[in-house]
Design an enzyme around this catalytic site. Structure first.
Site, mmCIF file in Angstrom:
data_model
loop_
_atom_site.group_PDB
_atom_site.id
_atom_site.type_symbol
_atom_site.label_atom_id
_atom_site.label_comp_id
_atom_site.label_asym_id
_atom_site.label_seq_id
_atom_site.Cartn_x
_atom_site.Cartn_y
_atom_site.Cartn_z
ATOM 1 N N ASN A 299 0.852 -1.186 0.000
ATOM 2 C CA ASN A 299 0.000 0.000 0.000
ATOM 3 C C ASN A 299 0.890 1.238 0.000
ATOM 4 O O ASN A 299 1.312 1.731 1.054
ATOM 5 C CB ASN A 299 -0.947 -0.015 1.196
ATOM 6 C CG ASN A 299 -1.995 -1.092 1.058
ATOM 7 O OD1 ASN A 299 -2.954 -0.939 0.301
ATOM 8 N ND2 ASN A 299 -1.768 -2.214 1.738
ATOM 9 N N GLU A 300 1.159 1.707 -1.201
ATOM 10 C CA GLU A 300 2.097 2.805 -1.387
ATOM 11 C C GLU A 300 1.430 4.144 -1.028
ATOM 12 O O GLU A 300 0.213 4.198 -0.834
ATOM 13 C CB GLU A 300 2.563 2.809 -2.845
ATOM 14 C CG GLU A 300 3.310 1.543 -3.262
ATOM 15 C CD GLU A 300 4.694 1.395 -2.618
ATOM 16 O OE1 GLU A 300 4.992 2.044 -1.598
ATOM 17 O OE2 GLU A 300 5.494 0.593 -3.148
ATOM 18 N N PRO A 301 2.227 5.246 -0.931
ATOM 19 C CA PRO A 301 1.635 6.553 -0.654
ATOM 20 C C PRO A 301 0.459 6.814 -1.593
ATOM 21 O O PRO A 301 0.527 6.517 -2.787
ATOM 22 C CB PRO A 301 2.799 7.515 -0.912
ATOM 23 C CG PRO A 301 4.017 6.705 -0.596
ATOM 24 C CD PRO A 301 3.690 5.299 -1.050
#
Ligand code: F6R
Length: 265
Positions: free
Chosen positions: A160-162
């Site tokens: 879950n990236e930025p």
């Protein structure tokens, strides 16, 4: 929550700091083993969410020891891996599928039908349906009993990236440039790193009953400080864990070194 947890005024998540990653990993493994043991005694299954990467390796090593030396059975355990690169062959040495079998699943008595790992081989038009089914399957089993997490320098949990939201379920996404660069050595160059992955969502992770996030080493110190002391923000997905009521960060002194209790005594 464990009574050794020190709650510092600026820390928003329960945090335990061990002298080294061996001790921290043994603590986490012991907690997971006792959840499994308790459920085994009551003839209930245990649903485990598994991270790959370096951080949980010693937790898995210790769980394997519980299995081999103390008779802990994983026959009633159902596993869900957090993520997989996309596209990625299951048998590829770089796959998280290969990694988790190599470092954990092939050394315990988990039933093959109880193992779930996001499928990096799917045609693109089947991915959305597959991701929805992944979340539904977890829910139908009563949710994750324990989720093991590492943390990326981009602040990711799973992948879950930025930009990830608290409402996100399992899905296909683009990897952050920090994540791609951190993976480049293992892939023999940045251009070989997949740019996408399937990841369990923040929402899916937060539905776990108990979460352990493990982080070791100075390279994690900056992001650990943001996740524990910063505000809850899509920029650091791990900060969403501040919303969860049974999350424990387990750190070594290097990963904890930027926390206010050390940086500003
Ligand atoms: C892996 C995963 C990632 C890793 C993170 C840290 O399944 O979900 O979030 O936990 O990238 O990786 P390591 O532990 O290799 O530093």
């Amino acid at each position: 929550m464990n009574d050794k947890v020190l709650v510092h005024p600026v820390e928003k998540v329960a945090t335990l700091i061990y002298d080294n990653k061996v001790e921290g990993s043994m603590f986490v493994a012991q907690n997971i083993a006792s959840v499994i043991q308790r459920n085994n005694e009551e003839n209930k299954h245990t649903v485990l969410g598994l991270a790959t990467g370096n951080s949980p390796l010693l937790v898995y090593k210790e769980l394997i020891r519980y299995h081999r030396e103390e008779g802990l059975s994983f026959k009633n355990v159902v596993t869900f891996n957090l993520d997989e690169y996309y596209p990625m062959g299951k048998k590829d040495d770089h796959s998280y599928n290969h990694f988790i079998f190599e470092n954990f699943l092939s050394q315990i008595d988990v039933r093959p039908e109880n193992v779930h790992i996001p499928d990096g081989e799917l045609p693109l038009n089947e991915v959305d349906r597959y991701c929805k089914d992944y979340d539904d399957k977890i829910e139908s089993l009563g949710g994750l009993d324990v989720q093991i997490l590492g943390i990326g320098r981009s602040g990711h949990i799973g992948f879950n990236e930025p930009g990830s939201k608290i409402t996100d379920g399992t899905r296909l996404l683009e990897l952050d440039s920090v994540t791609i660069s951190d993976a480049s050595e293992g892939f023999g160059g940045i251009s070989n790193v997949p740019t996408k992955a399937i990841t369990m969502g923040v929402k899916t992770i937060l539905q776990a009953k108990k979460i352990f996030l493990v982080a070791w080493g100075t390279e994690k110190a900056e992001v650990i400080q943001k996740a524990i002391e910063g505000s809850i923000s899509s920029e650091v997905s791990a900060s969403f864990l501040q919303n969860h009521d049974d999350t424990l960060f387990v750190l070594d002194p290097a990963a904890a070194s930027r926390l206010a209790r050390f940086a500003k005594p």
